[in-house]
Design an enzyme around this catalytic site. Structure first.
Site, PDB file in Angstrom:
ATOM      1  N   ASP A 151      34.845  47.546  66.855  1.00 22.36           N
ATOM      2  CA  ASP A 151      35.906  48.032  67.728  1.00 22.36           C
ATOM      3  C   ASP A 151      35.669  47.408  69.104  1.00 22.36           C
ATOM      4  O   ASP A 151      34.563  46.972  69.411  1.00 22.36           O
ATOM      5  CB  ASP A 151      35.854  49.554  67.788  1.00 22.36           C
ATOM      6  CG  ASP A 151      36.955  50.127  68.660  1.00 22.36           C
ATOM      7  OD1 ASP A 151      38.050  49.557  68.660  1.00 22.36           O
ATOM      8  OD2 ASP A 151      36.704  51.133  69.342  1.00 22.36           O
ATOM      9  N   LYS A 152      36.710  47.335  69.940  1.00 23.87           N
ATOM     10  CA  LYS A 152      36.527  46.685  71.236  1.00 23.87           C
ATOM     11  C   LYS A 152      36.184  47.687  72.335  1.00 23.87           C
ATOM     12  O   LYS A 152      35.062  47.697  72.847  1.00 23.87           O
ATOM     13  CB  LYS A 152      37.786  45.899  71.626  1.00 23.87           C
ATOM     14  CG  LYS A 152      37.630  45.107  72.946  1.00 23.87           C
ATOM     15  CD  LYS A 152      38.899  44.373  73.314  1.00 23.87           C
ATOM     16  CE  LYS A 152      39.950  45.293  73.873  1.00 23.87           C
ATOM     17  NZ  LYS A 152      39.576  45.863  75.219  1.00 23.87           N
ATOM     18  N   ASN A 183      39.160  57.195  66.069  1.00 24.27           N
ATOM     19  CA  ASN A 183      40.104  56.416  65.252  1.00 24.27           C
ATOM     20  C   ASN A 183      39.415  55.415  64.323  1.00 24.27           C
ATOM     21  O   ASN A 183      40.084  54.591  63.706  1.00 24.27           O
ATOM     22  CB  ASN A 183      41.103  55.651  66.131  1.00 24.27           C
ATOM     23  CG  ASN A 183      41.939  56.573  66.979  1.00 24.27           C
ATOM     24  OD1 ASN A 183      42.293  57.659  66.542  1.00 24.27           O
ATOM     25  ND2 ASN A 183      42.230  56.160  68.195  1.00 24.27           N
ATOM     26  N   ARG A 229      43.233  44.693  80.492  1.00 25.85           N
ATOM     27  CA  ARG A 229      44.050  45.575  79.674  1.00 25.85           C
ATOM     28  C   ARG A 229      45.290  45.927  80.474  1.00 25.85           C
ATOM     29  O   ARG A 229      45.181  46.466  81.583  1.00 25.85           O
ATOM     30  CB  ARG A 229      43.297  46.839  79.282  1.00 25.85           C
ATOM     31  CG  ARG A 229      44.119  47.748  78.389  1.00 25.85           C
ATOM     32  CD  ARG A 229      43.320  48.910  77.865  1.00 25.85           C
ATOM     33  NE  ARG A 229      44.113  49.728  76.960  1.00 25.85           N
ATOM     34  CZ  ARG A 229      43.670  50.834  76.380  1.00 25.85           C
ATOM     35  NH1 ARG A 229      42.426  51.223  76.591  1.00 25.85           N
ATOM     36  NH2 ARG A 229      44.452  51.532  75.578  1.00 25.85           N
TER      37      ARG A 229
END
Length: 1225
Positions: free
Chosen positions: A495-496, A862, A670
């Site tokens: 995951d990032k 998630n 982002r």
């Protein structure tokens, strides 16, 4: 179908992960009689076999029948494991008649006609009641299946989580259900509790001792007792008792821990709305059934069930389920007037933001107009989200471990060898005229020798040691068996956010829009314009204990405005049309310059009257606000810029929108978009609740970009470099923007500066045009400023010339319309962006389908599905949600991935070493016993005890203590016990050691002093007994079993040394484990054991000779034994190291080596030259080295394909043929 057309076989849970076939059976009296006879004839062995084989059990005790008449059911899972289960069919007594005689169809019912909508299970019972039948069901792994007479099949008992329109919860269930209806439903659903029953010690003991391993232990002990090996048998019994009871203690402790974990919400007091005129009453949570309406108190509660929120909002901590410690806001389930009569069906996954899950902690609730915050129970017990999590722990999915499957096959080979030994023993004994009793005992003794009873314990020891080492390094494991699998991981998905990058985001700047043009970015912003108000209101923040709490991104965004968030008291609700919203306002500093004009901000307040939570599927969140003193309401939306652009009026989007957006995302920022809409004045609070979210979030005005900076973690680059150096491929799976993900991938070294990134842009069919894929070369720039790209590429460990980047939408198109293209994307894809949780799980499966051994590292939010699906999932969250992940790191750093793989490689290599050693030990002892059988002798009781307990167990358990090598290398441990290197290595050791034993056996018989031993025989020249004591000595040294022979003593000493040499030869060091000299305990045992054996050999003692049933040997023969032992050591050592890789050569066997020779840039020819003798031999003869892994074969095919990878081309899907590729200008 049977002869009458009734169903005998059916599918359960069709299309689901737990799909099963079900077969109907009835007891058969004559079959049960035959089983009873077989039980008596086999002494109880036949029922044991039936216990181990449930499919055989039911077939030999019952007969097939239609499911409607079945008393027993045979379940067969449709996954790759194909497990069988036997269950009994039970009946539900219909003491309570249903309240509602008719259950109308959900899709045809009108709001005023609803009686019991959505309760299919009650309809089933009604059908059974009308047909004068008892309702039949069965339980399997805490899931109840009901018989449906209409479909002639069993169906899973559900609550209200499927097929119920959202409006039904408001217009029907909001009034609660009567006590009679509740009691009737409890007949089906039972009590609302996740009851983890802790089995008693006798029950656990019975289950443990019925294991085939312990049954074989009992068989072996019986044979040894009958053969008068009392001491050895007693020692085995003692060890087995310790092993069994320690295992029982561990298992029961785990059950108790799980029970304590779920007991917090098993029984709590809840306020229940009773249907009719009863009103509110307080009951125990165990009384709840689907359809009940409960009150969520303002002070919060631990949720005892899954419930959907009808009104108000709730602040919930779901860390126990998702691993996300940030509280989330739950809002009421919308009731859309536009959706009546069909309605949007409720789904716990689609409506997560409206669902309160069992096990989550409601921190506080907000209510409107003095009304209580209510929720409708949709699932109870093990059907809840928490219950399903507990079920996954109680009944974990089997792990297909290659090592264990190979071990079973190898044991079968040893059993075949034992069969040959049995035939040899029988023939030899019959020719010698032995008694039948002795022939049987000696024959069975061969079986107990050839198949080592201590093998499972020895294999488990290495895993236990690895688990302890991981624990010392802050990595906890709930599935220790997966440690070995981690040693074979060749791809790790990351995951990032929060994993590769820091958890917190810093606000880099805001890019406002004026006159349809982007302005220069600003770091500070103030005023009351749409941009500022959007940043101040479009979030899910709340105050807990006086402190702001919520998503870190929302916190940074809100703090940048400098505004104040307040949650007013009930007395303030009159300002906002009888509602009590969250209020935000700028600091009271007099007149402050805004984007428009100087406005007095005293009294300026904005109330958040409606919130639409963030949805990963929709990729946005929004709020409806009202400024104090205004008649109009406003909508503010925040989310992915690309998504917001589709919701905004096109005349509000700047022409250079995509160019500016790509510019920021290429730099690793982002980026979020902000949008605004002013609602009509006629939209009031009450009307707002009936308007759909899609309607509200339409025709927006784009107001600007929010640019957040997400920095890489300190150890990200070094860890990824270590993985790439070891040939382990890293992949990024994130929910962020695809260009941002590509930039982060380049910055962290996942994608080399010289590698091309191909963006896979796939589209669904539209307006008669088929689904298509556009392969676009990314125009992102290198993160190196004025650097030598070619020079940097020569230093990188990423030698992949191209990388695919795929977004979630394109991935959906690929899976649906281009399934043949998905394996190619899996082989070349590195960046997967905008992926939903389900897509992450599906991608892990796609990677596994092309034979990757996949690791997954995420922060727990998630990522639970992907973490569970991966071969080695490791969560960076130490919260209780980590029970869904096999491994959990208490440190939020991806260095745990390299640590886990290192320990996995060490554990896997230890398992191979121990297995080879135990197999060698069995074959050696088998050889020794057969040689002694040829002269009607055998090893003595204490000789067996010395070898099996003192030598073998001490060697097997201490050789497993070797720790992992300090770095990962390109070389990987063998994947299978059937690897040619392992097989040839074991066979060579067997040939050498059996040859030495045969030579010693024949050589001692050829000695001139050799004779049948008796107490008065003196070949040592130290006669110590007088002739008048001969009768006493004869009585003292009585040897009925012919143990005391020269052959026995010689083979005892030779084989004892051979076991030590075997352990030393098989104890591999680098590049997977620390060298032998670092394993201090094993090194001590290696020095101690030969010393003890040498003392026994050269220091003759009457006591020790009598104790071990040894005879005195001439000094010259003892020196000959020592010579044979030395020759054995040299041959074993050289043979093992000749077949191993250079990393296991003589220089590295004791001393560590450097891994620099494993650099991934070594040319192919040089790589072959650096391999072991086996690979060099295969390469020198030009023999093909077949690649078994699918991804390797596919990569080789694509490497020679001139049309791959496609660049600036479009691939179209066809319905009945393969996809075609068209090159567009």
């Amino acid at each position: 179908m049977g002869a009458t057309g009734e169903v005998e076989v059916a599918l359960l849970n069709q299309g689901r992960e737990d799909e099963m076939e079900v077969y109907g059976y009835r007891w058969s009296l004559w079959k049960l009689s035959l089983v009873a006879v077989a039980t008596v004839c086999t002494g109880g062995l036949f029922p044991l076999v039936l216990y181990w084989l449930p499919a055989v059990n039911i077939r030999v005790t019952a007969r097939r029948c239609p499911l409607r008449q079945a008393q027993l059911l045979l379940l067969h899972t449709k996954d790759e494991f194909g497990n069988w289960f036997r269950v009994r069919v039970k009946t539900l007594e219909q003491e309570l008649a249903p309240v509602d005689e008719s259950v109308p169809d959900v899709n045809s019912v009108k709001p005023a006609q609803v009686s019991d909508v959505g309760n299919d299970e009650i309809e089933l019972l009604q059908r059974s009641h009308h047909q004068q039948e008892q309702a039949k069901y069965f339980d399997h792994q805490h899931v109840k299946y009901l018989w449906d007479p209409a479909t002639h099949n069993f169906v899973r008992l559900r609550g209200l989580e499927e097929g119920v329109p959202c409006w039904v919860f408001h217009q029907h269930f909001g009034t609660g259900i009567t006590a009679q209806t509740q009691q009737y439903r409890r007949v089906f659903y039972g009590y609302n509790e996740i009851a983890v029953k802790v089995p008693s010690y006798p029950r656990l003991l019975l289950k443990e001792v019925l294991n085939p391993f312990y049954i074989f232990q009992v068989f072996s002990v019986g044979v040894w007792m009958f053969d008068e090996y009392y001491y050895y048998a007693t020692a085995i019994i003692f060890m087995s008792f310790i092993s069994v009871f320690s295992s029982l203690y561990t298992i029961r402790k785990q059950y108790c821990m799980l029970r304590d974990m779920v007991s917090a919400h098993n029984v709590v007091d809840v306020t229940l709305l009773r249907g009719g005129t009863s009103g509110w009453e307080t009951v125990a949570s165990t009384e709840l059934v689907p359809g009940d309406v409960i009150n969520i108190p303002p002070g919060g509660v631990m949720m005892p069930c899954d419930a959907v929120l009808l009104n108000g909002t709730a602040i919930v901590n779901e860390s126990m389920l998702t691993g996300e410690s940030v509280p989330v806001t739950k809002t009421a389930l919308p009731m859309n007037a536009d959706s009546i009569p069909c309605g949007v069906p409720y789904s716990p996954e689609e409506h997560r933001r409206q669902t309160l899950f069992c096990g989550s902690h409601v921190l506080q609730t907000r209510f409107y107009g003095g009304e209580a915050v209510c929720a409708v129970v949709v699932r109870t017990g093990f059907s809840t989200t928490k219950g399903q999590l507990v079920r996954s722990i109680l009944f974990p999915k089997p792990i297909d471990i290659q090592l264990y499957r190979d071990a079973v096959c190898f044991l079968m080979c040893l059993a075949a060898l034992a069969s040959a030994g049995m035939v040899y023993t029988i023939v030899l004994s019959i020719m010698a005229g032995e008694k039948t009793e002795k022939i049987v005992v000696e024959t069975l003794d061969i079986v107990t020798i050839t198949v080592p009873p201590a093998l499972p314990a020895a294999l488990t020891a290495g895993i236990v040691y690895a688990q302890r080492r991981l624990k010392r390094q802050g990595i906890f494991s709930t599935s220790p068996n997966r440690i070995n699998i981690c040693g074979q991981i060749n791809l790790v998905a990351f995951d990032k956010t929060g994993t590769l990058t820091e958890d917190g985001l810093d606000l880099w700047g805001v890019v406002p829009i004026q006159d349809k043009k982007f302005l220069a970015p600003v770091q500070q912003i103030s005023g009351t314009g749409d941009m500022v108000v959007a940043m101040a209101t479009c979030h899910s923040l709340t105050r807990l204990g006086g402190e702001l709490s919520g998503d870190p991104l929302d916190l940074k965004m809100f703090e940048a405005t400098g505004w104040i968030l307040e949650e007013p008291t009930v007395d303030d609700r009159t300002k906002y049309d009888s509602i009590m919203p969250t209020v935000v306002k700028p600091p009271c500093a007099g007149a402050i310059s805004t984007e428009d004009t100087d406005i007095d901000l005293h009294g300026f307040e904005v109330g958040i009257v409606q919130q639409f939570p963030f949805s990963s599927t929709l990729q946005r969140m929004s709020v409806v606000t009202r400024t104090l003193g205004e008649r109009h309401m406003h909508v503010y939306c925040k989310g992915a810029p690309e998504m917001l652009a589709t919701l905004c009026a096109q005349d509000t989007i700047p022409e250079d929108f995509l160019l500016i957006l790509r510019g920021y995302t290429r730099k690793g920022f982002r980026v979020l978009g902000l949008a605004h809409r002013r609602l009509e004045s006629k939209v009031t609070w009450h009307r707002l609740r009936s308007i759909s979210r899609e309607t509200i979030e339409s025709n927006l005005e784009f107001v600007g970009l929010l640019v957040m900076q997400n920095k890489l973690k300190v150890d990200t680059i070094s860890t990824l470099e270590e993985l790439q150096q070891a040939g382990i491929r890293p992949v990024m799976i994130t929910g962020d923007n695809i260009l941002t993900a590509i930039s982060v991938a380049r910055n962290c070294g996942m994608v080399a500066p010289c590698s091309q990134v191909i963006v896979v842009d796939a589209n669904f069919p539209h307006n008669g045009r088929p689904a298509s894929i556009r392969w676009n070369l990314s125009d992102d720039t290198s993160p190196l400023a004025d650097g030598d790209i070619s020079g940097e590429c020569s230093k990188t460990y990423d030698l992949q010339p191209y990388h695919f980047a795929v977004c979630g939408r394109s991935y959906s198109v690929l899976t649906e319309h281009f399934p043949d293209m998905l394996p190619k994307i899996a082989v070349g894809g590195t960046v997967f962006a905008r992926m939903s949780p389900d897509q992450k799980t599906h991608l892990i499966e796609a990677l596994q389908n092309v034979d990757y051994i996949v690791g997954m590292c995420g922060d727990g939010a998630n990522d639970c599905g992907a973490l569970k699906r991966a071969h080695g999932g490791i969560s960076l969250s130490a919260l209780e949600a980590s029970v869904a992940s096999p491994f959990t790191s208490c440190y939020p750093s991806i260095t745990c991935v390299a640590t886990l793989i290192r320990e996995g490689r060490a554990a896997l290599m230890t398992s191979f070493c121990v297995f080879k050693f135990m197999a060698l030990y069995s074959i050696m002892q088998f050889s020794t016993v057969l040689l002694l059988y040829s002269i009607h002798s055998n090893l003595g009781d204490f000789q067996f005890l010395f070898i099996d307990m003192f030598l073998i167990l001490s060697l097997a358990f201490t050789m497993s203590l070797a720790e992992a090598w300090k770095e990962l290398t390109l070389k990987r441990p063998p994947f299978s016990l059937t690897s040619p290197r392992l097989i040839v290595s074991l066979l060579l050791q067997v040939v050498i050691m059996v040859g030495i034993q045969v030579a010693a056996f024949l050589w001692v018989r050829a000695q001139p002093w050799h004779d049948a031993w008796h107490p008065n025989l003196d070949v040592c020249g130290n006669q110590s007994v007088e002739s008048n004591n001969a009768s006493n000595n004869t009585r003292l040294y009585s040897d009925e079993n012919n143990i005391r022979t020269f052959e026995n003593t010689t083979l005892f000493f030779v084989s004892s040394f051979q076991y030590i040499f075997g352990a030393l030869a098989f104890s591999k060091g680098p590049p997977f484990r620390q060298p032998v000299r670092r394993n201090c305990i094993f090194l001590f045992v290696l020095l101690m054991l030969p010393t003890i054996i040498l003392i026994l050999l050269f220091l003759h003692s009457e006591f020790l000779s009598h104790f071990f049933e040894l005879v005195c040997l001439p000094l010259t023969w003892r020196l000959c034994i020592l010579l044979m032992v030395v020759i054995n050591f040299i041959l074993s050592y050289c043979a093992e190291n000749c077949l191993c890789d250079q990393s296991s050569s003589a220089s590295s066997f004791i001393f560590p080596i450097s891994a620099s020779h494993n650099h991934p840039q070594i040319p192919a020819q040089e790589s072959i030259e650096r391999r072991g003798c086996w690979s060099r031999m295969v390469a020198s003869f030009g023999l093909p080295q077949h690649t078994c892994a699918h991804y390797k074969r596919l990569a080789q095919e694509l490497q020679v394909d001139p049309d791959w990878p496609p660049i600036n081309t479009t691939t179209l899907a066809q319905a009945s043929a393969d996809s075609i590729q068209i090159t567009l200008p």
